[in-house]
Design a protein around this motif. Structure first.
Motif, PDB file in Angstrom:
ATOM      1  N   SER A  91      15.873   7.476   5.606  1.00 27.27           N
ATOM      2  CA  SER A  91      14.207   6.736   5.507  1.00 27.27           C
ATOM      3  C   SER A  91      12.614   6.524   4.398  1.00 27.27           C
ATOM      4  O   SER A  91      12.406   5.838   4.565  1.00 27.27           O
ATOM      5  CB  SER A  91      13.983   6.890   7.383  1.00 27.27           C
ATOM      6  N   ALA A  92      13.054   7.834   3.552  1.00 26.75           N
ATOM      7  CA  ALA A  92      11.899   8.468   2.614  1.00 26.75           C
ATOM      8  C   ALA A  92      11.855   7.391   2.515  1.00 26.75           C
ATOM      9  O   ALA A  92      11.369   7.068   1.042  1.00 26.75           O
ATOM     10  CB  ALA A  92      11.876   9.494   2.703  1.00 26.75           C
ATOM     11  N   VAL A  93      12.937   6.384   1.685  1.00 30.31           N
ATOM     12  CA  VAL A  93      12.715   5.969   0.804  1.00 30.31           C
ATOM     13  C   VAL A  93      11.880   4.817   1.006  1.00 30.31           C
ATOM     14  O   VAL A  93      11.252   3.607  -0.183  1.00 30.31           O
ATOM     15  CB  VAL A  93      14.230   5.206   0.232  1.00 30.31           C
ATOM     16  N   TYR A  94      11.593   3.806   1.775  1.00 27.04           N
ATOM     17  CA  TYR A  94      10.442   2.969   2.268  1.00 27.04           C
ATOM     18  C   TYR A  94       9.813   3.394   2.227  1.00 27.04           C
ATOM     19  O   TYR A  94       8.560   2.250   1.963  1.00 27.04           O
ATOM     20  CB  TYR A  94      10.843   2.299   3.576  1.00 27.04           C
ATOM     21  N   GLY A  95       8.432   4.480   2.307  1.00 29.64           N
ATOM     22  CA  GLY A  95       7.497   5.410   2.313  1.00 29.64           C
ATOM     23  C   GLY A  95       6.775   4.640   3.726  1.00 29.64           C
ATOM     24  O   GLY A  95       8.053   5.005   4.892  1.00 29.64           O
ATOM     25  N   ALA A  96       5.740   4.921   3.758  1.00 33.33           N
ATOM     26  CA  ALA A  96       5.028   4.604   5.250  1.00 33.33           C
ATOM     27  C   ALA A  96       5.053   3.170   5.914  1.00 33.33           C
ATOM     28  O   ALA A  96       5.414   3.700   7.405  1.00 33.33           O
ATOM     29  CB  ALA A  96       3.729   4.919   5.053  1.00 33.33           C
ATOM     30  N   GLY A  97       5.523   2.397   5.347  1.00 33.41           N
ATOM     31  CA  GLY A  97       5.209   0.538   5.844  1.00 33.41           C
ATOM     32  C   GLY A  97       3.908   0.543   6.713  1.00 33.41           C
ATOM     33  O   GLY A  97       3.108   0.913   6.679  1.00 33.41           O
ATOM     34  N   VAL A 111       6.131   7.587  -0.980  1.00 32.21           N
ATOM     35  CA  VAL A 111       4.625   7.806  -1.432  1.00 32.21           C
ATOM     36  C   VAL A 111       4.961   9.512  -1.836  1.00 32.21           C
ATOM     37  O   VAL A 111       4.182  10.146  -1.504  1.00 32.21           O
ATOM     38  CB  VAL A 111       4.575   8.041   0.112  1.00 32.21           C
ATOM     39  N   ASN A 112       6.602  10.600  -1.554  1.00 33.78           N
ATOM     40  CA  ASN A 112       7.067  11.356  -1.720  1.00 33.78           C
ATOM     41  C   ASN A 112       7.769  11.921  -2.676  1.00 33.78           C
ATOM     42  O   ASN A 112       8.305  10.228  -3.335  1.00 33.78           O
ATOM     43  CB  ASN A 112       7.243  12.162  -0.893  1.00 33.78           C
ATOM     44  N   PRO A 113       7.962  13.099  -4.077  1.00 36.27           N
ATOM     45  CA  PRO A 113       9.306  13.051  -4.658  1.00 36.27           C
ATOM     46  C   PRO A 113       9.980  13.035  -3.950  1.00 36.27           C
ATOM     47  O   PRO A 113      11.340  12.550  -4.583  1.00 36.27           O
ATOM     48  CB  PRO A 113       8.689  14.697  -5.059  1.00 36.27           C
ATOM     49  N   TYR A 114      10.955  13.928  -2.485  1.00 39.57           N
ATOM     50  CA  TYR A 114      11.618  13.300  -2.465  1.00 39.57           C
ATOM     51  C   TYR A 114      12.356  11.742  -1.892  1.00 39.57           C
ATOM     52  O   TYR A 114      13.479  11.800  -2.057  1.00 39.57           O
ATOM     53  CB  TYR A 114      11.923  13.575  -0.706  1.00 39.57           C
ATOM     54  N   GLY A 115      11.444  11.269  -0.614  1.00 41.29           N
ATOM     55  CA  GLY A 115      12.165   9.346  -1.180  1.00 41.29           C
ATOM     56  C   GLY A 115      12.115   8.976  -2.400  1.00 41.29           C
ATOM     57  O   GLY A 115      12.791   7.926  -3.025  1.00 41.29           O
ATOM     58  N   ALA A 116      11.365   9.539  -3.343  1.00 38.84           N
ATOM     59  CA  ALA A 116      11.519   8.920  -5.286  1.00 38.84           C
ATOM     60  C   ALA A 116      12.898   9.427  -5.408  1.00 38.84           C
ATOM     61  O   ALA A 116      13.734   8.850  -5.638  1.00 38.84           O
ATOM     62  CB  ALA A 116      10.927   9.046  -6.156  1.00 38.84           C
ATOM     63  N   ALA A 117      13.986  10.699  -4.994  1.00 32.19           N
ATOM     64  CA  ALA A 117      14.840  10.805  -5.518  1.00 32.19           C
ATOM     65  C   ALA A 117      16.104  10.553  -4.605  1.00 32.19           C
ATOM     66  O   ALA A 117      17.147  10.601  -5.588  1.00 32.19           O
ATOM     67  CB  ALA A 117      14.357  12.726  -5.268  1.00 32.19           C
ATOM     68  N   LYS A 118      15.465   9.964  -3.185  1.00 33.02           N
ATOM     69  CA  LYS A 118      16.978   9.753  -2.553  1.00 33.02           C
ATOM     70  C   LYS A 118      16.381   7.988  -3.369  1.00 33.02           C
ATOM     71  O   LYS A 118      17.996   7.383  -3.547  1.00 33.02           O
ATOM     72  CB  LYS A 118      16.509   9.822  -1.236  1.00 33.02           C
TER      73      LYS A 118
END
Length: 268
Positions: A91-97, A111-118
């Motif tokens: 769900s990190a791909v969404y960011g904070a919403g 909003v972080n490298p993990y979400g961007a990587a996923k």
């Protein structure tokens, strides 16, 4: 943590093949995903792959490996004639919403490298779908036991309080969660779903969990601190698309049940 629950629910007649990275182990399937798939994969009669492999944030973690690890599995599935792959995204791909529940059609703005990587990993699936492979990227919320709060419970002494942000309403952060036992059932049902799966799917129990309720359920003390500027109290998922494919009881959103599933997995 998922495997003990998954082993318990797989019915007689269904073969669960567990991938591992231990060359001397004499059970399961040895396969380091950074290497080619083992010979004979096409002879095993595999109907679906559940790929939970990936790199999560931590000291020295190379998040860029998330895409090649996934592509290794997709390539192997295609070559072996395995029609379906469930791929762990986040769900990190969404960011904070904006504080409202995030659905599969919500904008992706990590909003972080993990979400961007996923998100990069998800985008790399498109060519394989074009080859006829069914790939469902699972945008998993917080998994109780693999989340920051319970990981801190596990590694802290029993009398050292956790620290939880407190917002203007007197409550802590609220997030979408799922227990490991519930997740195992979801994964099995999706893997064996007779109809086609969506390209992306939110994975979470239908309710939400406050951090302090999770700490109470784990029997661990905590202290509040004023939430820092810019902290987001509510980041939750809309799991209605999952509900159309799999029925999750409302009580699976209960923090006590989630902690119990976590402890049961650790005890097996």
């Amino acid at each position: 943590m998922i495997l003990p629950h998954l082993r318990a629910i797989v019915p007689t007649g269904v073969n669960l093949i567990e991938q591992h990275r231990h060359p001397t182990r004499d059970t399961g399937l040895y396969w380091s995903l950074q290497e080619s798939a083992p010979d004979g994969l096409s002879d095993l009669g595999i109907d679906a792959i559940i790929c939970l492999a990936g790199v999560t944030p931590g000291p020295g973690a190379d998040l860029s490996l998330n895409t090649p690890l996934a592509l290794s599995v997709l390539r192997a599935a295609h070559e072996a004639g395995i029609p379906r792959v469930l791929l762990a995204s986040s769900s990190a791909v969404y960011g904070a919403g904006d504080g409202t529940p995030l659905s599969e059609t919500s904008p992706t703005a990590p909003v972080n490298p993990y979400g961007a990587a996923k998100l990069e990993m998800e985008e790399a699936c498109a060519p394989w779908r074009g080859k006829g492979l069914e790939v469902c990227c699972l945008r998993i919320g917080n998994v109780a036991g693999a989340d920051a709060l319970l990981l801190n419970v596990a590694k802290s002494s029993g009398d050292k309080p956790l620290v939880i942000d407190c917002f203007d309403d007197g409550r802590g952060p609220v997030r979408s969660y799922i227990g490991v036992g519930t997740l195992a059932q979801v994964l099995y049902d999706l893997a064996t779903q007779p109809g086609p799966l969506p390209e992306v799917l939110n994975i979470a129990a239908p309710g939400v969990v406050y951090m302090e309720d999770l700490a109470h359920a784990a029997g661990h003390p905590f202290d509040y601190r004023p939430a820092p500027a810019g902290a987001h109290q509510r980041i939750t998922l809309d799991s209605s698309a999952l509900a159309a494919l799999h029925t999750i009881d409302a009580d699976t959103s209960d923090a006590v049940q989630m902690v119990a599933q976590w402890k049961e997995a650790l005890s097996r």
